[in-house]
Scaffold this motif. Structure first.
Motif, PDB file in Angstrom:
ATOM      1  N   GLU A  25       0.839  -1.199   0.000  1.00 49.97           N
ATOM      2  CA  GLU A  25       0.000   0.000   0.000  1.00 49.97           C
ATOM      3  C   GLU A  25       0.873   1.248   0.000  1.00 49.97           C
ATOM      4  N   GLY A  26       1.913   1.244   0.833  1.00 50.69           N
ATOM      5  CA  GLY A  26       2.843   2.373   0.876  1.00 50.69           C
ATOM      6  C   GLY A  26       3.577   2.573  -0.435  1.00 50.69           C
ATOM      7  N   ASP A  27       3.984   1.473  -1.079  1.00 46.77           N
ATOM      8  CA  ASP A  27       4.665   1.564  -2.377  1.00 46.77           C
ATOM      9  C   ASP A  27       3.752   2.171  -3.440  1.00 46.77           C
ATOM     10  N   VAL A  28       2.502   1.727  -3.473  1.00 48.19           N
ATOM     11  CA  VAL A  28       1.536   2.258  -4.441  1.00 48.19           C
ATOM     12  C   VAL A  28       1.320   3.752  -4.164  1.00 48.19           C
ATOM     13  N   ALA A  29       1.170   4.099  -2.889  1.00 48.95           N
ATOM     14  CA  ALA A  29       0.975   5.504  -2.518  1.00 48.95           C
ATOM     15  C   ALA A  29       2.186   6.339  -2.914  1.00 48.95           C
ATOM     16  N   ALA A  30       3.381   5.816  -2.684  1.00 51.91           N
ATOM     17  CA  ALA A  30       4.600   6.549  -3.026  1.00 51.91           C
ATOM     18  C   ALA A  30       4.681   6.790  -4.533  1.00 51.91           C
ATOM     19  N   ASP A  31       4.341   5.786  -5.321  1.00 55.67           N
ATOM     20  CA  ASP A  31       4.348   5.966  -6.784  1.00 55.67           C
ATOM     21  C   ASP A  31       3.387   7.075  -7.196  1.00 55.67           C
ATOM     22  N   PHE A  32       2.188   7.057  -6.613  1.00 53.30           N
ATOM     23  CA  PHE A  32       1.188   8.078  -6.928  1.00 53.30           C
ATOM     24  C   PHE A  32       1.686   9.464  -6.525  1.00 53.30           C
ATOM     25  N   LEU A  33       2.223   9.565  -5.304  1.00 49.11           N
ATOM     26  CA  LEU A  33       2.684  10.864  -4.805  1.00 49.11           C
ATOM     27  C   LEU A  33       3.890  11.378  -5.586  1.00 49.11           C
ATOM     28  N   GLU A  34       4.789  10.481  -5.975  1.00 49.70           N
ATOM     29  CA  GLU A  34       5.936  10.908  -6.792  1.00 49.70           C
ATOM     30  C   GLU A  34       5.446  11.512  -8.103  1.00 49.70           C
ATOM     31  N   GLY A  35       4.404  10.918  -8.690  1.00 48.31           N
ATOM     32  CA  GLY A  35       3.825  11.463  -9.909  1.00 48.31           C
ATOM     33  C   GLY A  35       3.238  12.847  -9.688  1.00 48.31           C
ATOM     34  N   LEU A  36       2.516  13.015  -8.590  1.00 44.78           N
ATOM     35  CA  LEU A  36       1.949  14.332  -8.269  1.00 44.78           C
ATOM     36  C   LEU A  36       3.036  15.369  -8.039  1.00 44.78           C
ATOM     37  N   LEU A  37       4.059  15.001  -7.290  1.00 41.82           N
ATOM     38  CA  LEU A  37       5.154  15.937  -7.018  1.00 41.82           C
ATOM     39  C   LEU A  37       5.872  16.320  -8.307  1.00 41.82           C
ATOM     40  N   ASP A  38       6.046  15.357  -9.212  1.00 46.98           N
ATOM     41  CA  ASP A  38       6.675  15.655 -10.500  1.00 46.98           C
ATOM     42  C   ASP A  38       5.829  16.641 -11.299  1.00 46.98           C
ATOM     43  N   ILE A  39       4.519  16.403 -11.342  1.00 53.00           N
ATOM     44  CA  ILE A  39       3.618  17.308 -12.068  1.00 53.00           C
ATOM     45  C   ILE A  39       3.708  18.724 -11.500  1.00 53.00           C
ATOM     46  N   ALA A  40       3.774  18.832 -10.175  1.00 45.65           N
ATOM     47  CA  ALA A  40       3.828  20.139  -9.517  1.00 45.65           C
ATOM     48  C   ALA A  40       5.252  20.701  -9.469  1.00 45.65           C
ATOM     49  N   ASP A  41       6.218  19.946  -9.998  1.00 46.25           N
ATOM     50  CA  ASP A  41       7.624  20.348  -9.991  1.00 46.25           C
ATOM     51  C   ASP A  41       8.119  20.645  -8.574  1.00 46.25           C
ATOM     52  N   ILE A  42       7.762  19.738  -7.647  1.00 45.07           N
ATOM     53  CA  ILE A  42       8.175  19.857  -6.247  1.00 45.07           C
ATOM     54  C   ILE A  42       9.113  18.698  -5.932  1.00 45.07           C
ATOM     55  N   ASP A  43      10.296  19.031  -5.418  1.00 50.17           N
ATOM     56  CA  ASP A  43      11.239  17.999  -5.002  1.00 50.17           C
ATOM     57  C   ASP A  43      10.929  17.594  -3.575  1.00 50.17           C
TER      58      ASP A  43
END
Length: 169
Positions: A25-43
């Protein structure tokens, strides 16, 4: 970079959810959040953990990059979106907790202040003190804070109106 700190959990065992399920569950969440952070250009750096029968995902950054997304209401909304993304991918209901830039510690301090005020009302002679409506996670934190202070707390109401009432023992 993501890391996992495994901890045993009675809550996970009680709900038939394994540590491996929560890690997934954490891995799936991390993948989703990494995508969101990339879209928002947030490191940000993601850390995955299993605590008290829940996947816990923390996002941290060296600079002020998370300032725009670490407000409590924003974290709550992102947590709900992340839970939905996990549920969509795994087919299982998610109770994961999202922390962005230490937002959960900030919220815990705010809840401690609410309990301080409620306890002051009890000291002034009130038989009970009601707190405002809050999420199940926040109510759980309040119950923990109240128990540490040797007080009694119960939740009342339904849905968005669910709140906590505090009393003396």
């Amino acid at each position: 970079m993501s890391t996992i700190d495994e901890r045993s959990s009675d809550s996970a065992a009680e709900s038939n959810t394994t540590i491996a399920d929560l890690e997934h569950e954490g891995d799936v969440a991390a993948d989703f959040l990494e995508g969101l952070l990339d879209i928002a250009d947030i490191d940000g750096d993601l850390t995955l953990d299993v605590r008290q029968g829940r996947a816990y995902v923390s996002v941290e950054a060296e600079d002020d990059a998370l300032r725009l997304v670490s407000a409590p209401d924003t974290v709550q909304a992102l947590q709900e979106l992340t839970r939905l993304a996990v549920q969509n991918k795994t087919g299982a209901f998610s109770r994961l907790i999202l922390d962005i830039g230490g937002s959960r510690d900030v919220r815990r301090r705010q809840l401690e202040t609410l309990v301080d005020h409620a306890e002051a009302k009890l000291d002034e002679g009130a038989s009970q003190a009601s707190l405002p409506s809050m999420s199940s996670y926040e109510r759980k934190l309040v119950h923990d804070i109240v128990a540490e202070r040797n007080l009694i707390s119960e939740s009342y109401g339904e849905g968005a109106d669910r709140h906590t009432v505090i009393r003396r023992r």
